[in-house]
Design a protein around this motif. Structure first.
Motif, PDB file in Angstrom:
ATOM      1  N   GLY A   2     -11.288  -6.397   4.550  1.00  0.00           N
ATOM      2  CA  GLY A   2     -10.852  -5.179   3.875  1.00  0.00           C
ATOM      3  C   GLY A   2     -10.032  -4.294   4.781  1.00  0.00           C
ATOM      4  O   GLY A   2      -9.779  -4.604   5.951  1.00  0.00           O
ATOM      5  N   ARG A   3      -9.618  -3.175   4.213  1.00  0.00           N
ATOM      6  CA  ARG A   3      -8.867  -2.193   4.997  1.00  0.00           C
ATOM      7  C   ARG A   3      -8.936  -0.848   4.302  1.00  0.00           C
ATOM      8  O   ARG A   3      -9.417  -0.759   3.154  1.00  0.00           O
ATOM      9  CB  ARG A   3      -7.401  -2.652   5.126  1.00  0.00           C
ATOM     10  CG  ARG A   3      -6.771  -2.865   3.793  1.00  0.00           C
ATOM     11  CD  ARG A   3      -5.378  -3.442   3.809  1.00  0.00           C
ATOM     12  NE  ARG A   3      -4.942  -3.467   2.411  1.00  0.00           N
ATOM     13  CZ  ARG A   3      -3.709  -3.207   1.995  1.00  0.00           C
ATOM     14  NH1 ARG A   3      -2.761  -2.932   2.861  1.00  0.00           N
ATOM     15  NH2 ARG A   3      -3.413  -3.232   0.712  1.00  0.00           N
ATOM     16  N   LEU A   5      -6.436   2.436   3.376  1.00  0.00           N
ATOM     17  CA  LEU A   5      -5.059   2.916   3.324  1.00  0.00           C
ATOM     18  C   LEU A   5      -5.061   4.417   3.509  1.00  0.00           C
ATOM     19  O   LEU A   5      -5.812   5.136   2.845  1.00  0.00           O
ATOM     20  CB  LEU A   5      -4.440   2.582   1.962  1.00  0.00           C
ATOM     21  CG  LEU A   5      -4.573   1.126   1.521  1.00  0.00           C
ATOM     22  CD1 LEU A   5      -4.128   0.963   0.078  1.00  0.00           C
ATOM     23  CD2 LEU A   5      -3.741   0.237   2.431  1.00  0.00           C
ATOM     24  N   GLU A  28       1.303   5.832  -3.735  1.00  0.00           N
ATOM     25  CA  GLU A  28       0.414   4.708  -4.044  1.00  0.00           C
ATOM     26  C   GLU A  28       0.409   4.428  -5.539  1.00  0.00           C
ATOM     27  O   GLU A  28       0.433   3.282  -5.976  1.00  0.00           O
ATOM     28  CB  GLU A  28      -1.012   5.019  -3.563  1.00  0.00           C
ATOM     29  CG  GLU A  28      -1.154   5.126  -2.043  1.00  0.00           C
ATOM     30  CD  GLU A  28      -0.698   6.447  -1.485  1.00  0.00           C
ATOM     31  OE1 GLU A  28      -0.685   7.442  -2.247  1.00  0.00           O
ATOM     32  OE2 GLU A  28      -0.335   6.518  -0.294  1.00  0.00           O
ATOM     33  N   CYS A  32       1.727   1.117  -7.405  1.00  0.00           N
ATOM     34  CA  CYS A  32       0.814   0.437  -8.344  1.00  0.00           C
ATOM     35  C   CYS A  32       1.515   0.252  -9.685  1.00  0.00           C
ATOM     36  O   CYS A  32       1.461  -0.828 -10.290  1.00  0.00           O
ATOM     37  CB  CYS A  32      -0.443   1.292  -8.497  1.00  0.00           C
ATOM     38  SG  CYS A  32      -1.751   0.503  -9.421  1.00  0.00           S
ATOM     39  N   PHE A  33       2.185   1.287 -10.135  1.00  0.00           N
ATOM     40  CA  PHE A  33       2.881   1.227 -11.431  1.00  0.00           C
ATOM     41  C   PHE A  33       3.980   0.166 -11.404  1.00  0.00           C
ATOM     42  O   PHE A  33       4.100  -0.642 -12.324  1.00  0.00           O
ATOM     43  CB  PHE A  33       3.487   2.590 -11.780  1.00  0.00           C
ATOM     44  CG  PHE A  33       4.331   2.537 -13.012  1.00  0.00           C
ATOM     45  CD1 PHE A  33       5.728   2.472 -12.921  1.00  0.00           C
ATOM     46  CD2 PHE A  33       3.764   2.506 -14.274  1.00  0.00           C
ATOM     47  CE1 PHE A  33       6.508   2.379 -14.062  1.00  0.00           C
ATOM     48  CE2 PHE A  33       4.542   2.408 -15.424  1.00  0.00           C
ATOM     49  CZ  PHE A  33       5.921   2.347 -15.311  1.00  0.00           C
ATOM     50  N   ASP A  36       2.458  -3.434 -11.321  1.00  0.00           N
ATOM     51  CA  ASP A  36       1.756  -3.864 -12.540  1.00  0.00           C
ATOM     52  C   ASP A  36       2.637  -3.829 -13.786  1.00  0.00           C
ATOM     53  O   ASP A  36       2.244  -4.351 -14.824  1.00  0.00           O
ATOM     54  CB  ASP A  36       0.525  -2.973 -12.789  1.00  0.00           C
ATOM     55  CG  ASP A  36      -0.565  -3.206 -11.761  1.00  0.00           C
ATOM     56  OD1 ASP A  36      -1.468  -2.353 -11.655  1.00  0.00           O
ATOM     57  OD2 ASP A  36      -0.503  -4.224 -11.050  1.00  0.00           O
ATOM     58  N   SER A  85       6.868  -2.017  -0.086  1.00  0.00           N
ATOM     59  CA  SER A  85       6.530  -2.306   1.320  1.00  0.00           C
ATOM     60  C   SER A  85       6.378  -1.019   2.122  1.00  0.00           C
ATOM     61  O   SER A  85       5.572  -0.959   3.046  1.00  0.00           O
ATOM     62  CB  SER A  85       7.537  -3.256   1.964  1.00  0.00           C
ATOM     63  OG  SER A  85       8.829  -2.850   1.680  1.00  0.00           O
ATOM     64  N   ALA A  86       7.102   0.026   1.763  1.00  0.00           N
ATOM     65  CA  ALA A  86       6.996   1.299   2.499  1.00  0.00           C
ATOM     66  C   ALA A  86       5.639   1.966   2.280  1.00  0.00           C
ATOM     67  O   ALA A  86       5.076   2.562   3.193  1.00  0.00           O
ATOM     68  CB  ALA A  86       8.115   2.251   2.084  1.00  0.00           C
ATOM     69  N   THR A  87       5.112   1.864   1.079  1.00  0.00           N
ATOM     70  CA  THR A  87       3.837   2.542   0.815  1.00  0.00           C
ATOM     71  C   THR A  87       2.662   1.783   1.425  1.00  0.00           C
ATOM     72  O   THR A  87       1.644   2.376   1.741  1.00  0.00           O
ATOM     73  CB  THR A  87       3.570   2.711  -0.699  1.00  0.00           C
ATOM     74  OG1 THR A  87       3.607   1.421  -1.306  1.00  0.00           O
ATOM     75  CG2 THR A  87       4.595   3.603  -1.341  1.00  0.00           C
ATOM     76  N   GLY A  88       2.821   0.462   1.555  1.00  0.00           N
ATOM     77  CA  GLY A  88       1.739  -0.317   2.160  1.00  0.00           C
ATOM     78  C   GLY A  88       0.532  -0.480   1.258  1.00  0.00           C
ATOM     79  O   GLY A  88      -0.530  -0.904   1.695  1.00  0.00           O
ATOM     80  N   TYR A  89       0.691  -0.155  -0.023  1.00  0.00           N
ATOM     81  CA  TYR A  89      -0.449  -0.233  -0.941  1.00  0.00           C
ATOM     82  C   TYR A  89      -0.840  -1.689  -1.185  1.00  0.00           C
ATOM     83  O   TYR A  89      -2.005  -2.017  -1.367  1.00  0.00           O
ATOM     84  CB  TYR A  89      -0.067   0.453  -2.263  1.00  0.00           C
ATOM     85  CG  TYR A  89      -1.162   0.474  -3.308  1.00  0.00           C
ATOM     86  CD1 TYR A  89      -1.159  -0.436  -4.369  1.00  0.00           C
ATOM     87  CD2 TYR A  89      -2.202   1.406  -3.251  1.00  0.00           C
ATOM     88  CE1 TYR A  89      -2.171  -0.407  -5.325  1.00  0.00           C
ATOM     89  CE2 TYR A  89      -3.204   1.430  -4.208  1.00  0.00           C
ATOM     90  CZ  TYR A  89      -3.186   0.524  -5.244  1.00  0.00           C
ATOM     91  OH  TYR A  89      -4.182   0.544  -6.202  1.00  0.00           O
ATOM     92  N   HIS A  90       0.165  -2.568  -1.225  1.00  0.00           N
ATOM     93  CA  HIS A  90      -0.090  -3.976  -1.515  1.00  0.00           C
ATOM     94  C   HIS A  90      -0.135  -4.787  -0.234  1.00  0.00           C
ATOM     95  O   HIS A  90       0.473  -4.447   0.770  1.00  0.00           O
ATOM     96  CB  HIS A  90       1.004  -4.511  -2.450  1.00  0.00           C
ATOM     97  CG  HIS A  90       0.978  -3.837  -3.786  1.00  0.00           C
ATOM     98  ND1 HIS A  90       1.770  -2.762  -4.097  1.00  0.00           N
ATOM     99  CD2 HIS A  90       0.220  -4.068  -4.893  1.00  0.00           C
ATOM    100  CE1 HIS A  90       1.513  -2.347  -5.330  1.00  0.00           C
ATOM    101  NE2 HIS A  90       0.577  -3.136  -5.833  1.00  0.00           N
ATOM    102  N   GLU A  94       0.521 -10.100  -1.783  1.00  0.00           N
ATOM    103  CA  GLU A  94       0.972  -9.484  -3.036  1.00  0.00           C
ATOM    104  C   GLU A  94       2.460  -9.184  -2.999  1.00  0.00           C
ATOM    105  O   GLU A  94       3.162  -9.344  -4.003  1.00  0.00           O
ATOM    106  CB  GLU A  94       0.178  -8.198  -3.315  1.00  0.00           C
ATOM    107  CG  GLU A  94      -1.253  -8.469  -3.762  1.00  0.00           C
ATOM    108  CD  GLU A  94      -2.122  -7.232  -3.757  1.00  0.00           C
ATOM    109  OE1 GLU A  94      -1.872  -6.313  -2.937  1.00  0.00           O
ATOM    110  OE2 GLU A  94      -3.082  -7.184  -4.558  1.00  0.00           O
TER     111      GLU A  94
END
Lengths: 268, 433
Positions: A2-3, A5, A28, A32-33, A36, A85-90, A94
């Motif tokens: 895990g991690r 953010l 984020e 996500c939007f 998905d 890639s900038a947000t690092g959410y995924h 992914e």
């Protein structure tokens, strides 16, 4: 493994995705939007409004500068990937998947993408925007570039969407046109159900060829209606709206008391 | 530096003192409150004049009370810590309200003296750091219109440290000590530099000596002999076998120790440099206040003493696709001012991992903060507001608040708090009790 953010700034003024009636407050949520809902993203998604949101509200100046260097809308895919890639959410896996999905999307025609978008909007209950998307799709149907059955399916979905919004008149008109084009019994049955829902007379004489189906369709409709009515009357909330006068007042009072009891026991 | 007064306020339960900078490069000056024998002290008490809304401090307060024209309350800090109150002419005033008036009246004396009420920095120094008293002092100064960013509260130990560090270097090459005698107690302070770390650390501590005596015993011959005897024993006990660079004396009892402490001074001054400093703590607070205004500190040391945190707390987080180490507390920083707030999104993690490393130690220990309360939500759809705050120099608290995930998932009212003691938090990972 895990991690955690570290989140960026929350926007005071959210970014509104009008088609979805959705507001995004953070990088984020934006990532996500995008991930998905790739099918919902048009070529005008990366507009000045979004870029302003990223710069002013999210204060992601570095990302904003990089996006400005891209030629939009041509390089929209690169822009979307940059945001993710900038947000690092995924995760990296992914992001790779997203790249593949972008490649796959490129191979689809504009019509296929538009239909996919309309279908997703329909599935999510966004009927109004689904109708708009279907109409836009059908306005280009004269070119006839798509395979057989493509536009018919879109028309039927358009009728369904109109029906969901209780625009039965429009639904009837579209289904009638569709039946005239393909003569499908399934479409005619749908037209019959739509007329019954609207309380409109079904023009049996125009469809005499299928006269032997009408009584079974009528029975089928009545059975379904009775089943739904029973479900509604049994539901404690929906059932209240089926009642009138003192009976309704009594039902509402009982329901309120039940909810109060539940709340009190929660507090104990 | 900013325009405005740079103030050190020694706030004690018996007497208070104020020092300030006149010239930023010179010695701080002491505020004279009266024409008394020792004009630099003011009694910690407030008097409300009858029949009006006038508040008095110092000599005027006592005179008014003696004449029956007002009511007086003293030991305001103790009253605040107990959440007490006092009633004047049928009206009840909270201890904080009384403290507010005391601070207001005493600062007015300074403003009048200096011809300005503009404050560049105000540092309070107290013998003991009691959170409720500190909070009350902060609220009072905010009410007085002083910007919160211009106010600090430090311990006497820290003041002593800053005072000594402002002396010539040879006075603190080795150990530097202080004997402070007040109405409340006899205290011993010791400071030294610890080399071998980056940066070097200056460490100081305070001990309350059981041999303490009231300064007024020196009014009699027998009392003077007793005081001399006590202090001589203290010197023998506290200073033997130590390499002392300097000795400082302060407090109401020490100002004329040549009169009563002949043997004490003989022992103390043997091969040592000894200084009596009026208003030592207030002056130390001024030095720190001045340093806070500088872009770069004049004291490039890690400060370890009462009121300062002795650990570094970090957390590894992902940002923009890379791991980043977030520093949540710095060794040597003030615990009262230490508060970090940030938001995180857990991704398949059941607990936060904080790394706690004590000053001087190489390896950190992991402290787990469970996320059980948030486990029912969809993964990566929970923004958690994290607050890491110290509640004392040995205790920190982690608060977690559910912030939902925008319109994807609405926030709930879930808030969890977890408190950790530094020693047990660090020890717990070793498996010790």
């Amino acid at each position: 493994m895990g991690r955690f953010l570290l989140c960026g700034k929350e926007a005071a003024l959210p970014y509104e995705v009008e088609e979805m009636d959705l507001r995004l407050y953070s990088a984020e949520e934006l990532a996500c939007f995008i991930y998905d809902n790739l099918s919902l993203i048009d070529e005008d998604f990366m507009d000045s409004r979004l870029l302003l949101f990223i710069r002013e509200e999210l204060e992601l100046t570095e990302l904003s500068d990089k996006l400005k260097e891209l030629k939009l809308p041509d390089e929209q895919d690169a822009a979307l990937f940059l945001i993710l890639s900038a947000t690092g959410y995924h995760t990296e896996a992914e992001l790779n998947q997203f790249k593949e999905r972008l490649e796959w999307r490129k191979r689809k025609s504009a019509e296929e993408r538009l239909k996919e978008k309309a279908d997703i909007l329909f599935d999510r209950g966004r009927y109004h925007t689904a109708v708009r998307a279907y109409r836009e799709l059908l306005s280009g149907s004269a070119d006839g570039r798509m395979p057989e059955g493509f536009y018919e399916a879109a028309k039927e979905s358009l009728a369904n969407a109109c029906g969901q919004m209780s625009e039965f008149g429009n639904a009837e008109k579209i289904l009638t046109e569709l039946f005239q084009e393909n003569g499908s019994e399934r479409v005619l049955h749908k037209l019959y159900d739509t007329c019954r829902l609207a309380g409109d007379p079904f023009p049996e004489e125009r469809f005499a060829k299928f006269a032997d189906r009408f009584s079974s369709w009528a029975q089928d409709f009545d059975d379904r209606k009775a089943a739904i009515s029973e479900l509604i009357s049994e539901d404690p909330v929906l059932g209240m709206f089926e009642k009138d006068g003192p009976e309704a007042r009594e039902a509402f009072k009982k329901y309120t008391e039940t909810k109060k009891e539940e709340y009190r026991s929660m507090l104990e | 530096m900013d325009q405005g007064l740079v103030i050190g306020y020694d706030l004690c339960d018996d007497h208070c003192r104020i020092s300030y900078y006149v010239d930023q490069h010179g010695e701080p000056a002491d505020l004279a409150f009266s024409d008394e024998e020792n004009p630099y002290l003011i009694h910690n008490s407030i008097c409300k004049k009858k029949g009006g809304d006038t508040w008095l401090v110092g000599e005027e307060a006592y005179e008014t009370a003696l004449l029956g024209s007002g009511q007086i309350v003293d030991k305001l800090l103790r009253l605040v810590s107990m959440g007490g109150s006092a009633t004047f002419e049928g009206v009840s005033y909270t201890a904080e309200e009384l403290l507010f008036h005391f601070l207001d009246e005493t600062l007015k004396i300074l403003y009048e003296d200096r011809g300005t009420s503009e404050v560049a920095m105000l540092v309070f120094t107290m013998q003991e750091l009691n959170t409720s008293v500190m909070d009350a002092v902060i609220r009072c100064v905010k009410r007085l219109g002083i910007d919160r960013k211009k106010v600090r509260i430090i311990s006497h130990t820290e003041s002593f440290l800053f005072y000594v560090m402002s002396r010539p270097r040879d006075l603190w090459t080795n150990i530097s000590v202080l004997f402070d005698l007040s109405d409340e107690c006899l205290s011993y302070y010791e400071m030294n530099v610890q080399r071998g770390q980056q940066p070097n650390a200056v460490r100081a501590y305070r001990a309350s000596l059981k041999e303490g005596f009231k300064p007024n015993i020196i009014e009699t011959e027998a009392g003077r002999r007793m005081a001399d005897n006590i202090m001589t024993q203290c010197v023998e006990r506290m200073l033997s076998k130590k390499q002392i660079s300097s000795v400082f004396l302060s407090g109401r009892g020490m100002d004329n120790c040549q009169r009563w402490g002949v043997e004490f001074l003989k022992k103390l001054c043997y091969r040592r440099r000894v200084f009596f400093i009026e208003n030592l703590f207030a002056k130390g607070a001024v030095y720190e206040a001045a340093d806070l205004l500088r872009e770069k500190t004049m004291y490039p040391y890690m400060i370890l003493c009462e009121g300062r945190i002795g650990v570094v707390i970090t957390m590894d987080l992902w940002q923009g696709g890379a791991v980043k180490t977030l520093r949540l507390s710095e060794s040597g920083s003030s615990w009262y001012e230490s508060k970090e707030e940030f938001d995180i999104i857990p991704d398949n993690e059941p607990a936060l991992i904080l790394k706690v490393r004590k000053a001087g130690e190489r390896s950190p220990q992991n402290v787990e903060v469970p996320l059980t309360a948030f486990s029912g939500f969809e993964n990566r759809k929970t923004r958690i507001g994290v607050t890491v705050q110290f509640t004392s120099e040995n205790t920190f608290e982690v608060t977690l608040k559910d912030k939902g995930f925008g319109e994807f998932r609405r926030a709930t009212d879930i808030v969890t708090k977890h408190e950790y003691r530094i020693d047990t938090a660090v020890r717990s990972m070793d498996g010790e009790a």
